[in-house]
Design a protein around this motif. Structure first.
Motif, PDB file in Angstrom:
ATOM      1  N   LEU A 139       0.875  -1.175   0.000  1.00 16.36           N
ATOM      2  CA  LEU A 139       0.000   0.000   0.000  1.00 16.36           C
ATOM      3  C   LEU A 139       0.905   1.214   0.000  1.00 16.36           C
ATOM      4  CD1 LEU A 139      -2.537   1.757   0.414  1.00 16.36           C
ATOM      5  CD2 LEU A 139      -2.404   1.233   2.843  1.00 16.36           C
ATOM      6  N   ALA A 140       0.826   2.009  -1.060  1.00 17.79           N
ATOM      7  CA  ALA A 140       1.568   3.273  -1.144  1.00 17.79           C
ATOM      8  C   ALA A 140       0.540   4.390  -1.199  1.00 17.79           C
ATOM      9  CB  ALA A 140       2.467   3.299  -2.374  1.00 17.79           C
ATOM     10  N   ALA A 141       0.651   5.336  -0.266  1.00 20.93           N
ATOM     11  CA  ALA A 141      -0.343   6.407  -0.176  1.00 20.93           C
ATOM     12  C   ALA A 141       0.312   7.719   0.233  1.00 20.93           C
ATOM     13  CB  ALA A 141      -1.417   6.034   0.835  1.00 20.93           C
ATOM     14  N   GLN A 142      -0.295   8.802  -0.213  1.00 17.28           N
ATOM     15  CA  GLN A 142       0.050  10.145   0.232  1.00 17.28           C
ATOM     16  C   GLN A 142      -1.113  10.642   1.077  1.00 17.28           C
ATOM     17  OE1 GLN A 142       0.141  11.750  -3.741  1.00 17.28           O
ATOM     18  NE2 GLN A 142       2.358  12.074  -3.610  1.00 17.28           N
ATOM     19  N   VAL A 143      -0.803  11.250   2.203  1.00 13.57           N
ATOM     20  CA  VAL A 143      -1.849  11.779   3.078  1.00 13.57           C
ATOM     21  C   VAL A 143      -1.509  13.224   3.427  1.00 13.57           C
ATOM     22  CG1 VAL A 143      -3.010  11.564   5.312  1.00 13.57           C
ATOM     23  CG2 VAL A 143      -2.336   9.500   4.058  1.00 13.57           C
ATOM     24  N   ALA A 144      -2.505  14.096   3.349  1.00 11.60           N
ATOM     25  CA  ALA A 144      -2.345  15.487   3.770  1.00 11.60           C
ATOM     26  C   ALA A 144      -3.526  15.862   4.656  1.00 11.60           C
ATOM     27  CB  ALA A 144      -2.275  16.418   2.564  1.00 11.60           C
ATOM     28  N   VAL A 145      -3.223  16.469   5.778  1.00 12.28           N
ATOM     29  CA  VAL A 145      -4.247  16.954   6.702  1.00 12.28           C
ATOM     30  C   VAL A 145      -4.127  18.472   6.749  1.00 12.28           C
ATOM     31  CG1 VAL A 145      -5.081  16.963   9.087  1.00 12.28           C
ATOM     32  CG2 VAL A 145      -4.148  14.856   8.099  1.00 12.28           C
ATOM     33  N   GLU A 146      -5.240  19.134   6.474  1.00  8.76           N
ATOM     34  CA  GLU A 146      -5.265  20.588   6.521  1.00  8.76           C
ATOM     35  C   GLU A 146      -6.139  21.028   7.690  1.00  8.76           C
ATOM     36  OE1 GLU A 146      -6.421  24.416   3.722  1.00  8.76           O
ATOM     37  OE2 GLU A 146      -6.333  22.422   2.831  1.00  8.76           O
ATOM     38  N   PHE A 147      -5.501  21.715   8.635  1.00  8.36           N
ATOM     39  CA  PHE A 147      -6.207  22.257   9.796  1.00  8.36           C
ATOM     40  C   PHE A 147      -6.579  23.696   9.475  1.00  8.36           C
ATOM     41  CE2 PHE A 147      -3.318  19.006  11.307  1.00  8.36           C
ATOM     42  CZ  PHE A 147      -4.069  18.293  12.225  1.00  8.36           C
ATOM     43  N   ASN A 148      -7.758  24.162   9.943  1.00  3.71           N
ATOM     44  CA  ASN A 148      -8.141  25.532   9.605  1.00  3.71           C
ATOM     45  C   ASN A 148      -8.134  26.489  10.786  1.00  3.71           C
ATOM     46  OD1 ASN A 148     -10.472  24.822  10.927  1.00  3.71           O
ATOM     47  ND2 ASN A 148     -11.809  24.980   9.139  1.00  3.71           N
ATOM     48  N   ARG A 149      -8.000  26.023  12.026  1.00  9.59           N
ATOM     49  CA  ARG A 149      -7.955  26.919  13.181  1.00  9.59           C
ATOM     50  C   ARG A 149      -7.000  26.365  14.215  1.00  9.59           C
ATOM     51  NH1 ARG A 149     -13.326  27.144  11.534  1.00  9.59           N
ATOM     52  NH2 ARG A 149     -14.021  25.483  12.878  1.00  9.59           N
ATOM     53  N   PRO A 150      -5.764  26.801  14.294  1.00  5.62           N
ATOM     54  CA  PRO A 150      -5.078  27.697  13.359  1.00  5.62           C
ATOM     55  C   PRO A 150      -4.729  26.942  12.078  1.00  5.62           C
ATOM     56  CG  PRO A 150      -3.540  26.990  15.047  1.00  5.62           C
ATOM     57  CD  PRO A 150      -4.875  26.392  15.397  1.00  5.62           C
ATOM     58  N   ARG A 151      -4.516  27.695  11.032  1.00  7.91           N
ATOM     59  CA  ARG A 151      -4.255  27.090   9.725  1.00  7.91           C
ATOM     60  C   ARG A 151      -2.845  26.504   9.687  1.00  7.91           C
ATOM     61  NH1 ARG A 151      -6.433  26.617   4.963  1.00  7.91           N
ATOM     62  NH2 ARG A 151      -5.212  26.795   3.057  1.00  7.91           N
ATOM     63  N   ARG A 152      -2.788  25.195   9.382  1.00  7.25           N
ATOM     64  CA  ARG A 152      -1.500  24.513   9.205  1.00  7.25           C
ATOM     65  C   ARG A 152      -1.737  23.248   8.402  1.00  7.25           C
ATOM     66  NH1 ARG A 152      -0.640  20.258  13.223  1.00  7.25           N
ATOM     67  NH2 ARG A 152      -2.320  20.330  14.745  1.00  7.25           N
ATOM     68  N   LEU A 153      -0.642  22.685   7.902  1.00  8.09           N
ATOM     69  CA  LEU A 153      -0.721  21.495   7.062  1.00  8.09           C
ATOM     70  C   LEU A 153       0.226  20.436   7.618  1.00  8.09           C
ATOM     71  CD1 LEU A 153      -1.851  20.292   4.365  1.00  8.09           C
ATOM     72  CD2 LEU A 153       0.236  21.130   3.294  1.00  8.09           C
ATOM     73  N   ALA A 154      -0.241  19.188   7.649  1.00  6.73           N
ATOM     74  CA  ALA A 154       0.598  18.042   8.012  1.00  6.73           C
ATOM     75  C   ALA A 154       0.473  17.039   6.872  1.00  6.73           C
ATOM     76  CB  ALA A 154       0.137  17.426   9.329  1.00  6.73           C
ATOM     77  N   ALA A 155       1.606  16.549   6.382  1.00  2.00           N
ATOM     78  CA  ALA A 155       1.567  15.618   5.259  1.00  2.00           C
ATOM     79  C   ALA A 155       2.604  14.521   5.469  1.00  2.00           C
ATOM     80  CB  ALA A 155       1.835  16.355   3.949  1.00  2.00           C
ATOM     81  N   ARG A 156       2.303  13.363   4.889  1.00  4.46           N
ATOM     82  CA  ARG A 156       3.228  12.227   5.018  1.00  4.46           C
ATOM     83  C   ARG A 156       2.961  11.223   3.904  1.00  4.46           C
ATOM     84  NH1 ARG A 156       3.351   7.800   9.824  1.00  4.46           N
ATOM     85  NH2 ARG A 156       4.850   6.466   8.793  1.00  4.46           N
ATOM     86  N   ASN A 157       4.014  10.582   3.426  1.00  2.00           N
ATOM     87  CA  ASN A 157       3.897   9.456   2.507  1.00  2.00           C
ATOM     88  C   ASN A 157       3.964   8.165   3.314  1.00  2.00           C
ATOM     89  OD1 ASN A 157       3.814  11.112   0.243  1.00  2.00           O
ATOM     90  ND2 ASN A 157       6.024  11.073   0.001  1.00  2.00           N
ATOM     91  N   PHE A 158       3.148   7.202   2.947  1.00  4.47           N
ATOM     92  CA  PHE A 158       3.122   5.903   3.621  1.00  4.47           C
ATOM     93  C   PHE A 158       3.425   4.808   2.607  1.00  4.47           C
ATOM     94  CE2 PHE A 158       0.428   8.541   6.223  1.00  4.47           C
ATOM     95  CZ  PHE A 158       0.665   8.109   7.521  1.00  4.47           C
ATOM     96  N   THR A 159       4.253   3.870   2.994  1.00  3.78           N
ATOM     97  CA  THR A 159       4.441   2.630   2.257  1.00  3.78           C
ATOM     98  C   THR A 159       4.307   1.511   3.278  1.00  3.78           C
ATOM     99  OG1 THR A 159       5.915   3.676   0.661  1.00  3.78           O
ATOM    100  CG2 THR A 159       5.950   1.272   0.763  1.00  3.78           C
ATOM    101  N   ILE A 160       3.265   0.735   3.124  1.00  2.00           N
ATOM    102  CA  ILE A 160       2.936  -0.321   4.085  1.00  2.00           C
ATOM    103  C   ILE A 160       2.979  -1.652   3.352  1.00  2.00           C
ATOM    104  CG2 ILE A 160       1.129  -1.227   5.614  1.00  2.00           C
ATOM    105  CD1 ILE A 160       0.176   1.759   5.854  1.00  2.00           C
ATOM    106  N   SER A 161       3.629  -2.626   3.953  1.00  3.41           N
ATOM    107  CA  SER A 161       3.738  -3.958   3.371  1.00  3.41           C
ATOM    108  C   SER A 161       3.136  -4.973   4.339  1.00  3.41           C
ATOM    109  CB  SER A 161       5.212  -4.278   3.110  1.00  3.41           C
ATOM    110  OG  SER A 161       5.356  -5.584   2.613  1.00  3.41           O
ATOM    111  N   ARG A 162       2.329  -5.874   3.810  1.00  8.17           N
ATOM    112  CA  ARG A 162       1.710  -6.941   4.601  1.00  8.17           C
ATOM    113  C   ARG A 162       1.872  -8.262   3.872  1.00  8.17           C
ATOM    114  NH1 ARG A 162       0.836  -5.687   9.721  1.00  8.17           N
ATOM    115  NH2 ARG A 162      -0.432  -3.854   9.974  1.00  8.17           N
ATOM    116  N   PRO A 163       2.370  -9.301   4.545  1.00  8.44           N
ATOM    117  CA  PRO A 163       2.506 -10.606   3.878  1.00  8.44           C
ATOM    118  C   PRO A 163       1.140 -11.216   3.582  1.00  8.44           C
ATOM    119  CG  PRO A 163       3.018 -10.797   6.211  1.00  8.44           C
ATOM    120  CD  PRO A 163       2.800  -9.338   5.933  1.00  8.44           C
ATOM    121  N   LEU A 164       1.088 -11.937   2.467  1.00 13.37           N
ATOM    122  CA  LEU A 164      -0.144 -12.646   2.113  1.00 13.37           C
ATOM    123  C   LEU A 164      -0.043 -14.066   2.656  1.00 13.37           C
ATOM    124  CD1 LEU A 164      -0.515 -11.528  -1.611  1.00 13.37           C
ATOM    125  CD2 LEU A 164      -1.578 -10.532   0.409  1.00 13.37           C
ATOM    126  N   GLY A 165      -1.069 -14.508   3.340  1.00  7.10           N
ATOM    127  CA  GLY A 165      -1.057 -15.856   3.895  1.00  7.10           C
ATOM    128  C   GLY A 165      -1.122 -16.929   2.824  1.00  7.10           C
TER     129      GLY A 165
END
Length: 192
Positions: A139-165
Motif C-alpha cells: 500500500l503506497a499512499a500520500q496523506v495530507a491533513v489541513e487544519f483551519n484553526r489555526p491554519r496549518r498542514l501536516a503531510a506524510r507518505n506511507f508505504t505499508i507492506s503486509r505478507p499474504l497468507g
C-alpha cells in the motif's frame, strides 16, 4: 407408443442455442469488501474532521480486484469484484477506523450528506494497492491533513507492506484490510 420428434434447422437451433449459451456463460462473480480494523485510541484531535473523496490510481479504479501490477502488467481477477467502487469503499472504511481511533472527533465523509464547519480535512491518494513479486501486499499512499484553526498542514507518505497468507483473493483482501488499518493509525497520529 411415442412418436419421434422431427426438428428442422430452425427448431434445432432454437432448442440447442439456449443450452450452449448457458454452458458458455461466466460464473457469478465473487464480491469482496474491506473490513475495518480497530487500532489504538488517541485522546486528542480536531472536533470535526472531513475525509475527502479518496484519490485512486487509475489502474485500481475498476470493479475487478487487481492482484498485482508487477512486471509491467496487471494481474486482474476477472470474477473477483469489489462490492462497491474501491475509492468509496476505502473512504467509508477510513471514516469508521478514524472514528474508532479518535473518539473525541466527529469524522464524516465528503461523499456523505452531512456538511459542517470542519476543523480539519484529510486527503488521501492511493498510489499502489496490490501484491509484489515476493508475495506481500504493498500500500503506497500520500496523506495530507489541513487544519483551519489555526491554519496549518501536516503531510506524510506511507508505504505499508503486509505478507499474504495464501495466494487467493481472500488473503489479498484481508491484507488490504490490515494495511488500511495501519494507514488509519498514521492518519490519526497526523490529526493530533
Amino acid at each position: 407408443m411415442t412418436t419421434p420428434i422431427k426438428l428442422g434447422r430452425r427448431g434445432f437451433a432454437g432448442a440447442v442455442l439456449p443450452l450452449l449459451a448457458g454452458a458458455c456463460s461466466s460464473p457469478e462473480p465473487n464480491y469482496f469488501t474491506i473490513a475495518p480494523r480497530d487500532g489504538p485510541v488517541l485522546p486528542g484531535g480536531p472536533r470535526i474532521v472531513m475525509v475527502k473523496d479518496i484519490g485512486l490510481a487509475s489502474y485500481l479504479d475498476r470493479k475487478e480486484v487487481v492482484r498485482s501490477s508487477e512486471d509491467y502488467k496487471l494481474d486482474i481477477r476477472a470474477n473477483d469484484w469489489w462490492g462497491e467502487p474501491l475509492g468509496g469503499l476505502i473512504g467509508r472504511v477510513l471514516v469508521v477506523e478514524l472514528s474508532q481511533r479518535l473518539p473525541n472527533c466527529k469524522v464524516y465523509s465528503e461523499a456523505g450528506s452531512i456538511t459542517a464547519d470542519y476543523n480539519a480535512t484529510v486527503g488521501v491518494n492511493i498510489q499502489r494497492l496490490d501484491a509484489d513479486r515476493a508475495g506481500s501486499l504493498i500500500l503506497a499512499a500520500q496523506v495530507a491533513v489541513e487544519f483551519n484553526r489555526p491554519r496549518r498542514l501536516a503531510a506524510r507518505n506511507f508505504t505499508i507492506s503486509r505478507p499474504l497468507g495464501t495466494p487467493g483473493t481472500p488473503a489479498l483482501v484481508a491484507a488490504i484490510s490490515d494495511a488500511l488499518g495501519e494507514l488509519a493509525d498514521g492518519v490519526a497520529t497526523l490529526l493530533q
